[in-house]
Design an enzyme around this catalytic site. Structure first.
Site, PDB file in Angstrom:
ATOM      1  N   CYS A   1      43.976  39.229  38.410  1.00 39.20           N
ATOM      2  CA  CYS A   1      42.924  40.170  39.261  1.00 39.20           C
ATOM      3  C   CYS A   1      43.047  40.102  40.474  1.00 39.20           C
ATOM      4  CB  CYS A   1      41.671  39.716  38.729  1.00 39.20           C
ATOM      5  SG  CYS A   1      41.214  38.117  39.148  1.00 39.20           S
TER       6      CYS A   1
ATOM      7  N   ASP B   1      44.121  33.623  46.342  1.00 36.51           N
ATOM      8  CA  ASP B   1      43.935  32.134  46.385  1.00 36.51           C
ATOM      9  C   ASP B   1      45.175  31.418  46.089  1.00 36.51           C
ATOM     10  OD1 ASP B   1      41.552  31.977  47.919  1.00 36.51           O
ATOM     11  OD2 ASP B   1      40.425  32.657  46.306  1.00 36.51           O
TER      12      ASP B   1
ATOM     13  N   HIS C   1      18.755  56.009  40.073  1.00 39.94           N
ATOM     14  CA  HIS C   1      19.254  56.909  38.867  1.00 39.94           C
ATOM     15  C   HIS C   1      20.101  58.050  39.620  1.00 39.94           C
ATOM     16  CE1 HIS C   1      17.589  54.711  35.496  1.00 39.94           C
ATOM     17  NE2 HIS C   1      16.352  54.822  36.214  1.00 39.94           N
TER      18      HIS C   1
HETATM   19  C1  PEP Z   1      41.762  35.771  44.265  1.00 38.37           C
HETATM   20  O1  PEP Z   1      41.663  34.801  44.770  1.00 38.37           O
HETATM   21  O2  PEP Z   1      43.077  36.310  43.948  1.00 38.37           O
HETATM   22  C2  PEP Z   1      40.767  36.478  43.823  1.00 38.37           C
HETATM   23  C3  PEP Z   1      40.749  37.656  43.145  1.00 38.37           C
HETATM   24  O3  PEP Z   1      39.564  36.207  44.236  1.00 38.37           O
HETATM   25  P1  PEP Z   1      39.010  36.728  45.915  1.00 38.37           P
HETATM   26  O4  PEP Z   1      40.117  37.473  46.303  1.00 38.37           O
HETATM   27  O5  PEP Z   1      37.642  37.218  45.619  1.00 38.37           O
HETATM   28  O6  PEP Z   1      38.885  35.307  46.274  1.00 38.37           O
HETATM   29 MG    MG Z   2      39.838  33.853  44.991  1.00 41.13          MG
END
Ligand code: PEP
Ligand code: MG
Length: 540
Positions: free
Chosen positions: A501, A454, A188
């Site tokens: 992301c 990826d 905490h």
């Molecule tokens: C990606 O592949 O863009 C991703 C966000 O996942 P990681 O980088 O964890 O493979």
């Molecule tokens: Mg990935």
């Protein structure tokens, strides 16, 4: 100059005198008591006083650090009002004819040992709390008042470890930083330090010596390093690092609370990526609208063995609570390829990036997958959790996932657990296959999130781990951008939303391209949230 290395809990630079936390140490003596009724009254009076102190602490914490962090003081009140705890103290006083202090100390030890022996990580954590409330009672009985240490000037607070009530009772305006010998990043105190935006370093060990009290120190919360008696060069370097931090803070102040909206009125969500609980502080500090990618595999990577349902539940719940109703997208484990975990016992592969990884492991070993899904669904009762699945290549996989999800929900329902029925389920778009069937995939899920790291690797057939290929790894390649556009069109055609992301989301030279594609959300490292907001607000 002495250099100490620990674990960073929260970034930032603090420079000032180091003050060791002083407790009114109490040695508990066992005294024989004739008037046990009077001794019980001493205990109940101290308890009533402790409850009102905790009520006041709750109010203070509510204002300083928000409801989810303040809750700890409600839990402490409940512990003091717990009948088992009270009965234990009263029984020891009456049956052994001893003083209240001794009865409280013994009860605290027994209850702490009982909590520590439980399987549930959350309950194990309560051992420290029962000691904390008991300590408060003892301070009150010894006439020390239980009010904690007073600070007269700004200082870096050093301690073996701090319990939550000690942290909150300190005058926040005079605390430059916390540094401790022990303590966990999930305690905490660590969470409070993050929420209070105070640099903190834990786990410095015995190298942090009480004899340093009063000496000048520098805390580099970014690197997890503490300098005692810094030399001139270090001091100058740290002062300039502090100035840089302050400049960033100024940017934050200027943009904090502002909308992510272009000049022509187009809005976009800006979320943050995290790897563990420790990152949530910087998500909040940088004013992200949510968490767009929680790489849950870090829980597995940091563990010696499979994290249990309870351990996972406690982490997901804490993240959801800290984010207070903002969306938290948790990706199910993405083990394999560059993220190897010994206890999974995965065989060596010729082409690990094209191998047994991520959702493929989950579908082949559903017992591992189900443990995580149970923890995620249970945590969904505490905030706006969404789940997303990595490395998807087909509609068939998504249907199999949904079957497993249905089984998990049914089990939890039968066991009487609370969870959100309408939790959003999404997939990562990080294979060319997923892009090509994205229209069908969009019919099955609530959202897409593009993993450009990826997606670039698989589209360009370039190993993202191989530095020799950096010159060829062109994330702006028209094939990659074309894939993202196609996935966005598919999502929108089915009325679903799409985010990005992967690292490309933070590439400010592409922000306008993504806005043109009508991408709904970009999820980036916490430190990139505000620069990206600035870029969006400057775009047409
Ligand atoms: C990606 O592949 O863009 C991703 C966000 O996942 P990681 O980088 O964890 O493979
Ligand atoms: Mg990935």
């Amino acid at each position: 100059m002495i250099t100490l290395t620990g674990k960073s809990v929260f970034g930032g630079i603090a420079i000032g005198p180091l003050v060791f936390y002083k407790r009114n140490e109490i040695t508990i003596k066992r005294n024989r008591i004739e008037d046990t009724e009077q001794e019980i009254r001493r205990f109940t009076d101290a308890r009533d006083q402790a409850v009102s102190q905790l009520k006041a602490l709750y109010e203070k914490a509510l204002e300083d650090v928000g409801e989810s962090n303040a809750m700890i003081f409600e839990i402490h009140q409940m512990m003091l009002e717990d009948l088992d705890y009270q009965e234990s103290v009263v029984n020891i006083i009456t049956t052994q004819g001893v003083n209240a202090e001794y009865a409280i100390g013994t009860t605290a030890d027994n209850f702490a040992a009982m909590f520590a022996a439980m399987d549930d990580a959350y309950m194990q954590g309560r051992a420290a709390d029962v000691k904390d409330v008991s300590e408060r009672l003892l301070q009150i009985l010894s006439d020390n008042g239980g009010e904690g240490m007073k600070l007269v000037e700004p200082a870096i607070i050093a301690a073996d470890d701090l319990v939550p009530s000690e942290t909150v009772q300190l005058d926040k305006d005079n605390v430059l930083s916390f540094i401790t010998m022990f303590g966990s990043a999930n305690s905490h105190t660590a969470i409070l330090a993050r929420t209070m935006n105070i640099p903190a370093v834990i786990g410095l060990g015995e190298a942090l010596k009480p004899e340093y009290d009063g000496r000048l120190a520098v805390v580099d919360g970014l690197e997890g390093v503490v300098y005692i008696d810094p030399d001139d060069a270090t001091l100058a370097k740290m002062r300039s690092k502090q100035a840089e931090e302050l400049a960033k803070k100024a940017l934050l102040e200027e943009l904090k609370g502002k909308e992510n909206v272009t000049k022509s009125g187009q809005k976009i969500h800006i979320y943050a990526n995290i790897g563990n609980l420790g990152d949530v502080g910087s998500v909040l500090k940088n004013d992200a609208g949510g968490i767009g990618l929680f790489r849950s595999e870090f829980l597995y990577l940091e563990s010696e063995t499979f994290p249990t349902e309870e351990q996972q539940f406690s982490v997901y719940k804490t993240v959801a609570e800290n984010m207070a109703g903002k969306r938290v997208i948790i990706r199910t484990l993405d083990i394999g390829a560059d993220k190897q975990v010994g206890y999974f016992g995965l065989a060596q592969e010729e082409n690990p990036a094209l191998g047994y990884r991520a959702i493929r492991i989950c579908l082949k070993q559903p017992e591992i997958f189900k443990t995580q899904l149970r923890a995620l669904y249970r945590a969904s009762a505490y905030g706006q959790i969404a789940i997303m699945f990595p490395m998807i290549i087909s509609v068939e996989e998504v249907r199999r996932i949904k079957d497993i999800v249905r089984e998990v929900k049914e089990e939890l329902r039968e066991e009487g657990f609370a969870f959100r029925e309408d939790l959003e389920l999404g997939i990562m778009i990080e294979t060319p296959a997923a892009v090509m069937v994205s229209r069908d995939l969009a019919k099955e899920v609530d959202f897409f999130s593009v993993g450009t790291n990826d997606l670039t690797q698989y589209t360009l057939a370039i190993d993202r781990q191989n530095q020799k290929l950096d010159d060829f790894y062109d994330a702006h390649h028209p094939a990659v951008l074309g894939m993202i556009r196609m996935a966005a069109e598919s999502a929108h055609a089915e009325g679903k939303w799409i985010g990005i992301c992967g690292e490309l989301a933070a590439d400010l030279s592409l922000t306008e391209v993504f806005l043109d594609m009508k991408i709904d959300e970009l999820s980036v490292a916490p430190s990139m949230v505000l620069p990206l907001r600035k870029k969006v607000r400057e775009s047409l």
